[in-house]
Design a protein around this motif. Structure first.
Motif, PDB file in Angstrom:
ATOM      1  N   PHE A  62      37.558  54.854  49.382  1.00  0.00           N
ATOM      2  CA  PHE A  62      36.984  54.353  48.364  1.00  0.00           C
ATOM      3  C   PHE A  62      35.367  54.108  48.263  1.00  0.00           C
ATOM      4  N   ALA A  63      34.959  54.545  46.825  1.00  0.00           N
ATOM      5  CA  ALA A  63      33.626  54.553  46.296  1.00  0.00           C
ATOM      6  C   ALA A  63      33.183  53.134  45.889  1.00  0.00           C
ATOM      7  N   ARG A  64      34.085  52.494  45.100  1.00  0.00           N
ATOM      8  CA  ARG A  64      33.361  50.937  44.389  1.00  0.00           C
ATOM      9  C   ARG A  64      34.427  49.827  44.819  1.00  0.00           C
ATOM     10  N   LEU A  65      34.386  48.603  45.103  1.00  0.00           N
ATOM     11  CA  LEU A  65      35.309  48.114  45.187  1.00  0.00           C
ATOM     12  C   LEU A  65      34.669  47.037  43.846  1.00  0.00           C
ATOM     13  N   THR A  66      35.756  46.669  43.110  1.00  0.00           N
ATOM     14  CA  THR A  66      35.211  45.129  41.993  1.00  0.00           C
ATOM     15  C   THR A  66      35.826  44.069  41.881  1.00  0.00           C
ATOM     16  N   ILE A  67      35.571  42.810  42.105  1.00  0.00           N
ATOM     17  CA  ILE A  67      35.261  41.982  42.808  1.00  0.00           C
ATOM     18  C   ILE A  67      35.596  40.691  41.676  1.00  0.00           C
ATOM     19  N   ASP A  68      37.145  39.672  41.363  1.00  0.00           N
ATOM     20  CA  ASP A  68      37.083  39.156  39.846  1.00  0.00           C
ATOM     21  C   ASP A  68      36.793  37.858  40.542  1.00  0.00           C
ATOM     22  N   ALA A  69      35.218  37.270  40.988  1.00  0.00           N
ATOM     23  CA  ALA A  69      35.440  36.123  41.426  1.00  0.00           C
ATOM     24  C   ALA A  69      35.669  34.424  40.876  1.00  0.00           C
ATOM     25  N   ASP A  70      35.692  33.986  42.090  1.00  0.00           N
ATOM     26  CA  ASP A  70      35.756  32.442  41.519  1.00  0.00           C
ATOM     27  C   ASP A  70      34.630  32.291  40.894  1.00  0.00           C
ATOM     28  N   PRO A  71      33.916  31.823  40.338  1.00  0.00           N
ATOM     29  CA  PRO A  71      32.505  30.840  39.877  1.00  0.00           C
ATOM     30  C   PRO A  71      31.989  30.215  41.372  1.00  0.00           C
ATOM     31  N   ASN A  72      32.665  29.545  41.959  1.00  0.00           N
ATOM     32  CA  ASN A  72      31.306  28.886  43.236  1.00  0.00           C
ATOM     33  C   ASN A  72      31.382  29.976  43.888  1.00  0.00           C
ATOM     34  N   ALA A  73      32.175  31.473  44.231  1.00  0.00           N
ATOM     35  CA  ALA A  73      31.930  32.107  45.330  1.00  0.00           C
ATOM     36  C   ALA A  73      31.502  33.491  44.797  1.00  0.00           C
ATOM     37  N   GLU A  74      30.998  33.217  43.481  1.00  0.00           N
ATOM     38  CA  GLU A  74      29.527  34.206  43.512  1.00  0.00           C
ATOM     39  C   GLU A  74      28.620  34.921  44.295  1.00  0.00           C
ATOM     40  N   PRO A  75      27.975  33.172  44.746  1.00  0.00           N
ATOM     41  CA  PRO A  75      26.361  34.043  45.393  1.00  0.00           C
ATOM     42  C   PRO A  75      27.137  34.239  46.599  1.00  0.00           C
ATOM     43  N   PHE A  76      28.044  34.133  47.065  1.00  0.00           N
ATOM     44  CA  PHE A  76      28.258  34.550  48.748  1.00  0.00           C
ATOM     45  C   PHE A  76      28.093  36.360  47.945  1.00  0.00           C
ATOM     46  N   TYR A  77      29.140  36.514  47.155  1.00  0.00           N
ATOM     47  CA  TYR A  77      29.245  37.534  46.660  1.00  0.00           C
ATOM     48  C   TYR A  77      27.699  38.412  46.471  1.00  0.00           C
ATOM     49  N   LEU A  78      27.459  38.257  45.747  1.00  0.00           N
ATOM     50  CA  LEU A  78      25.524  38.965  45.107  1.00  0.00           C
ATOM     51  C   LEU A  78      25.049  38.951  47.071  1.00  0.00           C
ATOM     52  N   ALA A  79      25.128  37.826  47.777  1.00  0.00           N
ATOM     53  CA  ALA A  79      24.470  38.120  49.170  1.00  0.00           C
ATOM     54  C   ALA A  79      24.893  38.979  50.077  1.00  0.00           C
ATOM     55  N   MET A  80      26.214  39.078  49.679  1.00  0.00           N
ATOM     56  CA  MET A  80      26.542  40.829  50.240  1.00  0.00           C
ATOM     57  C   MET A  80      26.645  41.655  50.166  1.00  0.00           C
ATOM     58  N   GLY A  81      25.686  41.615  48.294  1.00  0.00           N
ATOM     59  CA  GLY A  81      25.384  43.176  47.830  1.00  0.00           C
ATOM     60  C   GLY A  81      26.008  43.689  46.884  1.00  0.00           C
ATOM     61  N   ALA A  82      27.584  42.772  46.405  1.00  0.00           N
ATOM     62  CA  ALA A  82      27.430  43.147  45.213  1.00  0.00           C
ATOM     63  C   ALA A  82      26.936  42.591  43.776  1.00  0.00           C
ATOM     64  N   THR A  83      26.766  43.129  42.659  1.00  0.00           N
ATOM     65  CA  THR A  83      26.984  43.370  41.391  1.00  0.00           C
ATOM     66  C   THR A  83      27.637  43.142  40.446  1.00  0.00           C
ATOM     67  N   ARG A  84      26.367  41.949  39.748  1.00  0.00           N
ATOM     68  CA  ARG A  84      27.574  40.816  38.802  1.00  0.00           C
ATOM     69  C   ARG A  84      27.269  42.430  37.581  1.00  0.00           C
ATOM     70  N   ILE A  85      28.710  42.506  36.563  1.00  0.00           N
ATOM     71  CA  ILE A  85      28.842  43.831  35.496  1.00  0.00           C
ATOM     72  C   ILE A  85      29.074  43.360  34.590  1.00  0.00           C
ATOM     73  N   ALA A  86      30.470  42.070  34.334  1.00  0.00           N
ATOM     74  CA  ALA A  86      30.705  41.295  33.515  1.00  0.00           C
ATOM     75  C   ALA A  86      31.342  40.309  33.745  1.00  0.00           C
ATOM     76  N   SER A  87      31.888  39.458  32.489  1.00  0.00           N
ATOM     77  CA  SER A  87      33.228  38.860  32.671  1.00  0.00           C
ATOM     78  C   SER A  87      34.381  39.141  32.365  1.00  0.00           C
ATOM     79  N   THR A  88      35.122  38.226  33.518  1.00  0.00           N
ATOM     80  CA  THR A  88      36.359  39.032  32.676  1.00  0.00           C
ATOM     81  C   THR A  88      37.535  37.260  32.461  1.00  0.00           C
ATOM     82  N   PRO A  89      38.711  38.103  31.596  1.00  0.00           N
ATOM     83  CA  PRO A  89      39.316  36.543  31.303  1.00  0.00           C
ATOM     84  C   PRO A  89      40.416  35.791  32.535  1.00  0.00           C
ATOM     85  N   SER A  90      40.794  34.912  32.675  1.00  0.00           N
ATOM     86  CA  SER A  90      41.186  33.864  33.832  1.00  0.00           C
ATOM     87  C   SER A  90      42.757  34.731  33.210  1.00  0.00           C
ATOM     88  N   ASP A  91      43.570  35.001  34.657  1.00  0.00           N
ATOM     89  CA  ASP A  91      44.885  35.803  34.276  1.00  0.00           C
ATOM     90  C   ASP A  91      45.186  33.828  33.921  1.00  0.00           C
TER      91      ASP A  91
END
Length: 163
Positions: A106-135
């Protein structure tokens, strides 16, 4: 703590853990009932989802899934038991998934994050690229994040191919 492959017979335990973990953020019963189906890990899918569990003394403290096929996939789920939040389990699971992804090409992984978990993923090196609708919740938008796990060579070559 041990990180290992999940077993199909643990699917119900994983689903219950995901529900407890999601509820940790203070969501009400209506919200939880609406998104409950997204938190279920079907026993028949445990292996296909490349589900990994964090275990200590026989107790599952968290789990994560690596979904899709190289070169681009998704961190589908990452949940930690609320009693173990803050103990580094999420970090260890995240590092396990990204390392596994890199090893599988794999080269990249996407993450549909819970808004409360976003800071964790950003701290882990992820970047926000957009918003996506909840299923589950009409009109609710979720952060769409991406993390690069392996650089692709010029010309689109797989960095894991051997000449």
């Amino acid at each position: 703590m041990l990180i290992r492959a999940a077993r199909a017979d643990e699917a119900e335990i994983l689903s219950e853990l995901a529900i407890r973990s999601k509820a940790y953020w203070g969501y009400d019963e209506t919200f939880m009932a609406t998104c409950r189906h997204e938190l279920v890990v079907p026993a028949s899918e445990v292996e296909n989802l490349r589900t990994a569990v964090a275990e200590h003394d026989g107790h599952i403290l968290g789990f994560a899934t690596l979904e899709g096929e190289p070169p681009e996939g998704a961190l589908g789920m990452l949940f930690v038991d609320p009693r173990a939040i803050g103990e580094g389990i999420g970090r260890r699971l995240f590092e396990h998934v990204t390392s596994t992804a890199r090893g599988l090409g794999f080269a990249r992984l996407t993450i549909d994050a819970d808004p409360n978990a976003e800071p964790f993923y950003l701290a882990m090196g992820a970047t926000r690229i957009a918003s996506t609708p909840s299923d589950s919740i009409p009109g609710r938008m979720l952060p769409l994040l991406v993390i690069t796990v392996a650089e692709r060579r010029a010309g689109g070559e797989d960095p894991h191919s051997r000449d």
